[in-house]
Structure formats: C-alpha cells, structure tokens
Design a protein around this motif. Structure first.
Motif, PDB file in Angstrom:
ATOM      1  N   LEU A 109       0.812  -1.210   0.000  1.00 14.77           N
ATOM      2  CA  LEU A 109       0.000   0.000   0.000  1.00 14.77           C
ATOM      3  C   LEU A 109       0.847   1.261   0.000  1.00 14.77           C
ATOM      4  N   ASN A 110       0.251   2.304  -0.500  1.00 20.67           N
ATOM      5  CA  ASN A 110       0.823   3.635  -0.350  1.00 20.67           C
ATOM      6  C   ASN A 110       0.689   4.016   1.137  1.00 20.67           C
ATOM      7  N   PRO A 111       1.765   4.401   1.807  1.00 17.13           N
ATOM      8  CA  PRO A 111       1.690   4.739   3.241  1.00 17.13           C
ATOM      9  C   PRO A 111       0.640   5.799   3.561  1.00 17.13           C
ATOM     10  N   GLN A 112       0.325   6.650   2.596  1.00 14.48           N
ATOM     11  CA  GLN A 112      -0.663   7.693   2.842  1.00 14.48           C
ATOM     12  C   GLN A 112      -2.042   7.115   3.135  1.00 14.48           C
ATOM     13  N   TRP A 113      -2.322   5.930   2.590  1.00  8.76           N
ATOM     14  CA  TRP A 113      -3.647   5.343   2.789  1.00  8.76           C
ATOM     15  C   TRP A 113      -3.850   4.926   4.237  1.00  8.76           C
ATOM     16  N   GLN A 114      -2.779   4.501   4.910  1.00  6.25           N
ATOM     17  CA  GLN A 114      -2.889   4.200   6.338  1.00  6.25           C
ATOM     18  C   GLN A 114      -3.235   5.468   7.108  1.00  6.25           C
ATOM     19  N   HIS A 115      -2.633   6.575   6.724  1.00 10.28           N
ATOM     20  CA  HIS A 115      -2.932   7.852   7.386  1.00 10.28           C
ATOM     21  C   HIS A 115      -4.395   8.226   7.194  1.00 10.28           C
ATOM     22  N   ILE A 116      -4.947   7.913   6.013  1.00 12.45           N
ATOM     23  CA  ILE A 116      -6.342   8.256   5.731  1.00 12.45           C
ATOM     24  C   ILE A 116      -7.283   7.519   6.682  1.00 12.45           C
ATOM     25  N   ILE A 117      -7.124   6.207   6.802  1.00 12.40           N
ATOM     26  CA  ILE A 117      -8.059   5.461   7.658  1.00 12.40           C
ATOM     27  C   ILE A 117      -7.801   5.723   9.137  1.00 12.40           C
ATOM     28  N   ASP A 118      -6.565   6.135   9.483  1.00 14.32           N
ATOM     29  CA  ASP A 118      -6.285   6.485  10.874  1.00 14.32           C
ATOM     30  C   ASP A 118      -7.062   7.720  11.307  1.00 14.32           C
ATOM     31  N   GLN A 119      -7.427   8.565  10.353  1.00 15.75           N
ATOM     32  CA  GLN A 119      -8.178   9.785  10.667  1.00 15.75           C
ATOM     33  C   GLN A 119      -9.662   9.510  10.875  1.00 15.75           C
ATOM     34  N   LEU A 120     -10.099   8.306  10.507  1.00 14.28           N
ATOM     35  CA  LEU A 120     -11.518   7.978  10.616  1.00 14.28           C
ATOM     36  C   LEU A 120     -11.836   7.413  11.996  1.00 14.28           C
ATOM     37  N   SER A 121     -12.950   7.866  12.567  1.00 12.78           N
ATOM     38  CA  SER A 121     -13.382   7.329  13.860  1.00 12.78           C
ATOM     39  C   SER A 121     -14.145   6.025  13.678  1.00 12.78           C
ATOM     40  N   TYR A 122     -14.598   5.759  12.450  1.00  8.80           N
ATOM     41  CA  TYR A 122     -15.322   4.528  12.159  1.00  8.80           C
ATOM     42  C   TYR A 122     -14.351   3.375  11.933  1.00  8.80           C
ATOM     43  N   PRO A 123     -14.749   2.147  12.262  1.00  2.45           N
ATOM     44  CA  PRO A 123     -13.906   0.988  11.956  1.00  2.45           C
ATOM     45  C   PRO A 123     -13.656   0.911  10.454  1.00  2.45           C
ATOM     46  N   SER A 124     -12.387   0.853  10.050  1.00  2.49           N
ATOM     47  CA  SER A 124     -12.040   0.865   8.635  1.00  2.49           C
ATOM     48  C   SER A 124     -10.797   0.023   8.384  1.00  2.49           C
ATOM     49  N   PHE A 125     -10.778  -0.619   7.222  1.00  2.85           N
ATOM     50  CA  PHE A 125      -9.569  -1.339   6.824  1.00  2.85           C
ATOM     51  C   PHE A 125      -9.475  -1.346   5.301  1.00  2.85           C
ATOM     52  N   ILE A 126      -8.306  -1.733   4.803  1.00  3.23           N
ATOM     53  CA  ILE A 126      -8.078  -1.839   3.360  1.00  3.23           C
ATOM     54  C   ILE A 126      -7.785  -3.305   3.055  1.00  3.23           C
ATOM     55  N   SER A 127      -8.490  -3.857   2.072  1.00  5.01           N
ATOM     56  CA  SER A 127      -8.285  -5.255   1.707  1.00  5.01           C
ATOM     57  C   SER A 127      -8.151  -5.392   0.198  1.00  5.01           C
ATOM     58  N   ASN A 128      -7.718  -6.570  -0.234  1.00  6.46           N
ATOM     59  CA  ASN A 128      -7.614  -6.846  -1.668  1.00  6.46           C
ATOM     60  C   ASN A 128      -8.616  -7.942  -2.042  1.00  6.46           C
ATOM     61  N   GLU A 129      -8.500  -8.463  -3.272  1.00  7.21           N
ATOM     62  CA  GLU A 129      -9.481  -9.434  -3.747  1.00  7.21           C
ATOM     63  C   GLU A 129      -9.295 -10.821  -3.118  1.00  7.21           C
ATOM     64  N   LYS A 130      -8.225 -11.007  -2.367  1.00 10.04           N
ATOM     65  CA  LYS A 130      -8.050 -12.234  -1.595  1.00 10.04           C
ATOM     66  C   LYS A 130      -8.687 -12.112  -0.214  1.00 10.04           C
ATOM     67  N   ALA A 131      -9.268 -10.955   0.081  1.00 11.61           N
ATOM     68  CA  ALA A 131      -9.838 -10.659   1.396  1.00 11.61           C
ATOM     69  C   ALA A 131      -8.747 -10.522   2.454  1.00 11.61           C
ATOM     70  N   GLU A 132      -7.504 -10.290   2.018  1.00  7.27           N
ATOM     71  CA  GLU A 132      -6.410 -10.030   2.952  1.00  7.27           C
ATOM     72  C   GLU A 132      -6.546  -8.606   3.489  1.00  7.27           C
ATOM     73  N   VAL A 133      -6.468  -8.455   4.790  1.00  6.17           N
ATOM     74  CA  VAL A 133      -6.532  -7.132   5.415  1.00  6.17           C
ATOM     75  C   VAL A 133      -5.117  -6.576   5.457  1.00  6.17           C
ATOM     76  N   LEU A 134      -4.883  -5.505   4.701  1.00  6.47           N
ATOM     77  CA  LEU A 134      -3.534  -4.952   4.540  1.00  6.47           C
ATOM     78  C   LEU A 134      -3.269  -3.766   5.458  1.00  6.47           C
ATOM     79  N   ALA A 135      -4.324  -3.094   5.877  1.00  5.75           N
ATOM     80  CA  ALA A 135      -4.185  -1.949   6.787  1.00  5.75           C
ATOM     81  C   ALA A 135      -5.507  -1.777   7.524  1.00  5.75           C
ATOM     82  N   TRP A 136      -5.455  -1.239   8.742  1.00 11.26           N
ATOM     83  CA  TRP A 136      -6.648  -1.079   9.559  1.00 11.26           C
ATOM     84  C   TRP A 136      -6.418   0.030  10.556  1.00 11.26           C
TER      85      TRP A 136
END
Length: 271
Positions: A109-136
């Motif tokens: 992942l682009n490191p900036q995307w982790q910063h994006i979800i860190d700013q959210l108060s809602y539960p959030s994560f980034i996954s791919n088509e394997k359903a692997e959770v890459l960031a949360w």
C-alpha cells in the motif's frame, strides 16, 4: 489442466448450481406426474426454456469445451433467472475473447492510505481481492477483531469469519453476513481460476468449517455492495449496526478496497 478447461468446468458447475436452485413453478412449468429426482429444474427443461437442444446444454453443464455464442449464453442466463451479478459472472466465465493475463493482486500500500483510515473514527480497513486485510485503524481493532495481534497469513477476512470464534459470537447477523461474504469470495475465486493461493485457502476452510463447505457448494455469486452487519460490543446495551461501504479503484490498484463501517443512526432505516 489448462485454464480454458478449468473455466469450462467452472461454468458447468455454476450452471448446475443455478439449475438446482430454480423450481419448476418459478419457471412457469407444470409439474409432471411422478417423483422428481432433481432438486430443481431438469436439464432438458432449462434447454427448452433457453431454446437449445438438451444435448447441447448437457455438454455445457458437464464442462465440455463446446462453442457457444453470447446470445445462447444470455438465453440460458435468462432461463435460469440469474441476477444481474450472476449474468455478468456467467459472461465472464464464457467470454472466449477475455485476455489470459490477469492483473496481479496487490499486497503493498501507499503509506498515505494508512494515514487516511487512521483519521476515521469509524472501523475501517483496506483489503484486496483475496480478502487479505492490509491496513486497519484502531476502531477496527476494537469493533471487528484485533488485527494487530494476528500474523500476516491470518489476516484474511473470509477465514476470520469462520475460525475466529469471538468475532462470530459478537456478530449478531453472522449467518447472513457469512453467506454474502462467501458469495463475494467465490466471485474472485472464479476470476483467478487456478491460483494456488485461492485453491489452498478454500480447501483449508472446507476442512476447518462444515458451514463454509456447505455455503461454498451452493456456488452463489455476489459483487460487493453496501452491506449491513451488527455487533454486540462489550459494554453496549444493544447491538451496534454498521453499513459497510466499500470504495474501490484506488489510483492504479483497482483490486484494493477501502472498507468503512459507518454506524447506522436509525436502526429502522434501510438503504
């Protein structure tokens, strides 16, 4: 086994699963006298509804590599009363002009995307088509499961749904959500036919969970959509419901998804 042959077999298995699901009365057919050995429609009934020969349809369902036009495939999809997602999936399995090369599944992942979800108060994560959770983010750790305590190989949502007993206990609508998730995962599995990772993951889960095995055999197909999930969170009097919004097509990595769990403010509201 060649990829073409694998696709033919998968197309056949998909057609059979949809035929078994459809009852004669749903297709406008009169019930014949005598006991029916088929759980749904008979092959010859599908062939009649689609305007093709019974032998031709049988060969398709058996996974033989026969020539079929798009019009014939669409007629079969109509006869089987496929949903929009299922019809698109059927065309993908049939399409003889589809490029063999499929874009790789991203895991970085682009490191900036982790910063994006860190700013959210809602539960959030980034996954791919394997359903692997890459960031949360921290909220995902608290509400969904403690991703931080899991190894990389364990951070796969489709597996966690079936093997994480605590997650399952707290998820109020587990069966409904698990069925939806298996259908989405099946869509990607068929897209990446022959991929060792998908095959190993599915075989392992079928051994670990009878419920997954049952859902997998149903061969349901579902594209991602806004879906609702409810959790019984420690300390909360009532279950908390979230609508899961999946945002895809992230720059040059379209297989990645931002999954944002947005709280449902009014339990009676519907999307």
């Amino acid at each position: 086994m060649s990829n073409d042959n694998s696709k033919s077999k998968t197309l056949g298995a998909f057609l059979k699963s949809r035929r078994n699901r459809l009852q004669p009365e749903q297709a406008g057919l009169r019930l014949s006298q005598g006991q029916r050995r088929t759980p749904g429609l008979r092959r010859e009934e599908v062939a009649m509804l689609a305007g093709v020969s019974a032998t031709y349809y049988t060969w398709l369902e058996q996974g033989r590599e026969v020539t079929a036009s798009k019009e014939i495939i669409e007629s079969i999809g109509e006869a089987l009363q496929l949903t929009h997602d299922e019809r698109a999936h059927l065309i993908q399995l049939w399409n003889p002009n589809e490029a063999v090369a499929i874009s790789p599944i991203h895991t970085r992942l682009n490191p900036q995307w982790q910063h994006i979800i860190d700013q959210l108060s809602y539960p959030s994560f980034i996954s791919n088509e394997k359903a692997e959770v890459l960031a949360w983010n921290s909220a995902a750790n608290e509400v969904i499961t403690d991703f931080s305590s899991l190894s990389v190989s364990e951070r796969v949502m489709i597996r966690l749904l079936f093997v994480d007993s605590e997650l399952r206990r707290r998820m109020v609508n587990w069966e409904e959500f698990a069925s939806y998730s298996v259908a989405v995962f099946r869509t990607y599995y068929d897209k990446y036919l022959g991929d060792p990772w998908f095959e190993e993951t599915v075989e392992r889960l079928r051994v670990e969970s009878m419920e997954f095995d049952t859902m997998w055999k149903q061969h349901h197909i579902q594209l991602k959509k806004v879906n609702r999930v409810s959790f019984q969170i420690p300390g909360a009097v009532e279950a908390v419901s979230y609508d899961i919004n999946s945002l895809a097509s992230i720059t040059d990595q379209p297989g990645l998804h931002f999954c944002i769990y947005t709280p449902v403010l009014c339990p009676s509201s519907a999307w």
